[in-house]
Design a protein around this motif. Structure first.
Motif, short mmCIF file in Angstrom:
data_model
loop_
_atom_site.label_atom_id
_atom_site.label_comp_id
_atom_site.label_asym_id
_atom_site.label_seq_id
_atom_site.Cartn_x
_atom_site.Cartn_y
_atom_site.Cartn_z
N TYR A 228 0.84 -1.20 0.00
CA TYR A 228 0.00 0.00 0.00
C TYR A 228 0.87 1.26 0.00
CZ TYR A 228 -4.07 2.92 1.19
OH TYR A 228 -5.08 3.86 1.18
N ALA A 229 1.99 1.20 0.70
CA ALA A 229 2.91 2.34 0.73
C ALA A 229 3.65 2.53 -0.58
CB ALA A 229 3.91 2.17 1.87
N LEU A 230 3.85 1.42 -1.32
CA LEU A 230 4.66 1.44 -2.54
C LEU A 230 3.84 1.47 -3.84
CD1 LEU A 230 7.43 -1.13 -1.54
CD2 LEU A 230 7.77 1.31 -1.99
N PHE A 231 2.55 1.76 -3.76
CA PHE A 231 1.70 1.80 -4.95
C PHE A 231 1.52 0.42 -5.57
CE2 PHE A 231 3.72 5.98 -4.68
CZ PHE A 231 2.68 6.87 -4.90
N ARG A 232 1.73 -0.65 -4.82
CA ARG A 232 1.66 -1.99 -5.39
C ARG A 232 0.46 -2.79 -4.91
NH1 ARG A 232 7.96 -3.48 -4.42
NH2 ARG A 232 7.04 -4.30 -2.47
N SER A 233 -0.40 -2.18 -4.12
CA SER A 233 -1.50 -2.92 -3.52
C SER A 233 -2.61 -3.20 -4.52
CB SER A 233 -2.07 -2.12 -2.34
OG SER A 233 -3.16 -2.81 -1.77
N SER A 234 -3.12 -4.42 -4.49
CA SER A 234 -4.27 -4.78 -5.32
C SER A 234 -5.58 -4.53 -4.58
CB SER A 234 -4.20 -6.25 -5.74
OG SER A 234 -4.14 -7.10 -4.60
N ALA A 235 -5.47 -4.32 -3.27
CA ALA A 235 -6.67 -4.06 -2.45
C ALA A 235 -7.11 -2.61 -2.63
CB ALA A 235 -6.37 -4.34 -0.99
N THR A 274 9.09 14.02 -0.48
CA THR A 274 8.63 12.64 -0.41
C THR A 274 9.74 11.77 -0.99
OG1 THR A 274 6.76 11.14 -0.82
CG2 THR A 274 7.48 12.50 -2.68
N GLY A 275 9.83 10.55 -0.53
CA GLY A 275 10.89 9.68 -1.04
C GLY A 275 10.92 8.36 -0.29
N TRP A 276 11.93 7.57 -0.63
CA TRP A 276 12.06 6.23 -0.03
C TRP A 276 13.54 5.91 0.09
CZ3 TRP A 276 7.54 3.51 1.13
CH2 TRP A 276 7.73 2.24 1.68
N PRO A 277 14.00 5.41 1.26
CA PRO A 277 15.43 5.17 1.45
C PRO A 277 15.90 3.87 0.79
CG PRO A 277 14.23 4.54 3.41
CD PRO A 277 13.21 5.13 2.48
N GLY A 287 15.36 -1.28 -4.79
CA GLY A 287 14.20 -1.72 -5.56
C GLY A 287 12.92 -1.05 -5.11
N ASN A 288 12.72 -0.98 -3.80
CA ASN A 288 11.54 -0.31 -3.27
C ASN A 288 11.58 1.20 -3.52
OD1 ASN A 288 10.45 -2.69 -2.37
ND2 ASN A 288 11.08 -2.43 -0.24
N ALA A 289 12.77 1.78 -3.40
CA ALA A 289 12.91 3.22 -3.68
C ALA A 289 12.56 3.51 -5.13
CB ALA A 289 14.33 3.68 -3.36
N LEU A 290 13.00 2.65 -6.05
CA LEU A 290 12.67 2.81 -7.46
C LEU A 290 11.17 2.71 -7.66
CD1 LEU A 290 13.25 3.03 -10.48
CD2 LEU A 290 13.71 0.57 -10.48
N ASP A 291 10.54 1.68 -7.09
CA ASP A 291 9.10 1.52 -7.24
C ASP A 291 8.35 2.75 -6.76
OD1 ASP A 291 9.28 -0.95 -8.40
OD2 ASP A 291 8.66 -2.08 -6.64
N GLY A 338 19.25 9.23 -1.03
CA GLY A 338 19.83 9.75 -2.27
C GLY A 338 19.40 9.00 -3.52
N ILE A 339 19.01 9.77 -4.53
CA ILE A 339 18.66 9.20 -5.84
C ILE A 339 19.92 9.00 -6.67
CG2 ILE A 339 17.37 9.64 -7.98
CD1 ILE A 339 15.41 11.29 -6.26
N PHE A 340 20.92 9.85 -6.42
CA PHE A 340 22.22 9.75 -7.11
C PHE A 340 23.32 9.53 -6.09
CE2 PHE A 340 19.56 12.33 -9.87
CZ PHE A 340 19.86 11.87 -11.14
#
Length: 353
Positions: A228-235, A274-277, A287-291, A338-340
């Motif tokens: 749900y946090a990563l935009f991957r939820s089917s619910a 907003t972001g993800w470590p 992988g999760n940061a990319l998603d 960091g993205i880079f």
């Protein structure tokens, strides 16, 4: 016949209300262009590349919007003339001086610290303070008067319409955020929030919010799933006939409902962080940061909006350009957004174009 007329008039009023709702939503988006995606350029690190190399990195990756957290002279001078648009932070510690000073003093501060280093045409926002109400409450009393003095100074310079003033808030300013329609500001903060919302409405400026589904996941495993946090939820979660599939949308709409509850339904929202470590804790990883960040970019550039405001693009600044090894919060993942890499190589294959 009287009943029939009443029904016809009720239908007319309902349709008219629907038209006004649609027009209100459309007015939040001033053009059909995609909402911009920016990147935060945090500088709490000892190993950052020269600002001239940062400018080249941004340009080569199609990044033309940047948030810097204070008016660093070296950074501003490097951005000058590049066409890169800036959100420039006014540090919390400066707020008492600006609040207690005159408009002329604020004008001098702006000219000395910002406009002597970069053209006003490259300054889109001034972010006055950062998460003051929750994380730096000792500055709360200075926030509104500092904003007003800066606004009057911009007005004297003829820049009040071009450069928007606001202040980034943590999600914790909401006492209720779930479901989104229950969104409400903490009652203890409304003496500050309501005058601020009035200012934002009158000056057509956005509410600035820092949105981190990662924090929601880490702190509330029992309620927020990783998908749900990563935009991957089917619910699908239903709230007032609106469908929610991710935490990002739900958080933004909680702010929208909170503003609506105070009588300000049309103030736009800008996500200032907003972001993800990529490392440092549960759920962290490239992988999760990319998603996460890829989905944010796609939604922003597609003007997808949120269930409450569909089709209204939400301007976003991703955190962070580089890892910041100088972060001293004691939380390891804070150093790994960091993205880079500092060598200019992407931590994961994300596109901004």
């Amino acid at each position: 016949m009287a009943i029939q007329k009443m029904r016809i008039s009720q239908i007319f009023l309902l349709n008219l209300a629907s038209v006004f709702t649609i027009l209100s939503l459309l007015s939040l988006s001033s053009s059909t262009e995609a909402a911009p995606v920016g990147v935060c350029y945090g500088r709490e690190a000892s190993n950052l590349p020269p600002t001239s190399a940062v400018v080249h990195l941004l340009q080569s990756n199609g990044i033309s919007w940047i948030r810097i957290f204070n008016p660093d002279p070296e950074a501003l001078a490097s951005f000058s003339g590049t066409g890169i648009q800036l959100m420039i932070g006014v540090p919390n510690e400066i707020l008492p001086t600006l609040a207690n000073g005159t408009v002329s003093a604020s004008l001098i501060w702006l000219e000395s610290n910002i406009f002597s280093l970069i053209p006003p045409s490259q300054v889109r926002y001034l972010a006055v303070g950062n998460e003051v109400l929750v994380n730096n409450p000792s500055y709360t009393q200075f926030l509104e008067p500092a904003i007003l003095n800066l606004y009057r100074a911009l007005h004297e310079l003829g820049l009040a319409d071009a450069i928007k003033l606001s202040s980034p808030h943590a999600a914790a300013v909401l006492s209720e955020s779930y479901p989104p329609s229950a969104g409400a500001f903490d009652l203890s903060l409304t003496p500050v929030m309501v005058p601020l919302l009035k200012f934002l409405s009158e000056t057509e400026s956005p509410l600035m919010v820092n949105v981190y589904p990662f924090f929601s996941y880490v702190n509330n495993h029992q309620y927020v799933t990783l998908d749900y946090a990563l935009f991957r939820s089917s619910a699908v979660e239903i709230d007032r006939d609106l469908e929610y599939r991710n935490m990002f949308d739900a958080t933004i709409d909680a702010f929208v409902y909170a503003m609506e509850r105070e009588g300000y339904p049309r103030i736009p929202v800008v996500v200032t962080e907003t972001g993800w470590p990529t490392d440092g804790g549960d759920g962290a990883g490239a992988g999760n940061a990319l998603d996460y960040n890829r989905n944010v970019v796609m939604r922003t550039k597609g003007n997808i909006g949120t269930p409450k405001r569909p089709g209204v693009g939400v301007e976003v600044f991703l955190f962070d350009l580089f890892d910041e090894n100088g972060k001293t919060t004691g939380v390891e993942f804070e150093k790994h957004f960091g993205i880079f890499g500092v060598n200019g190589i992407k931590a994961y294959d994300i596109s901004f174009i």
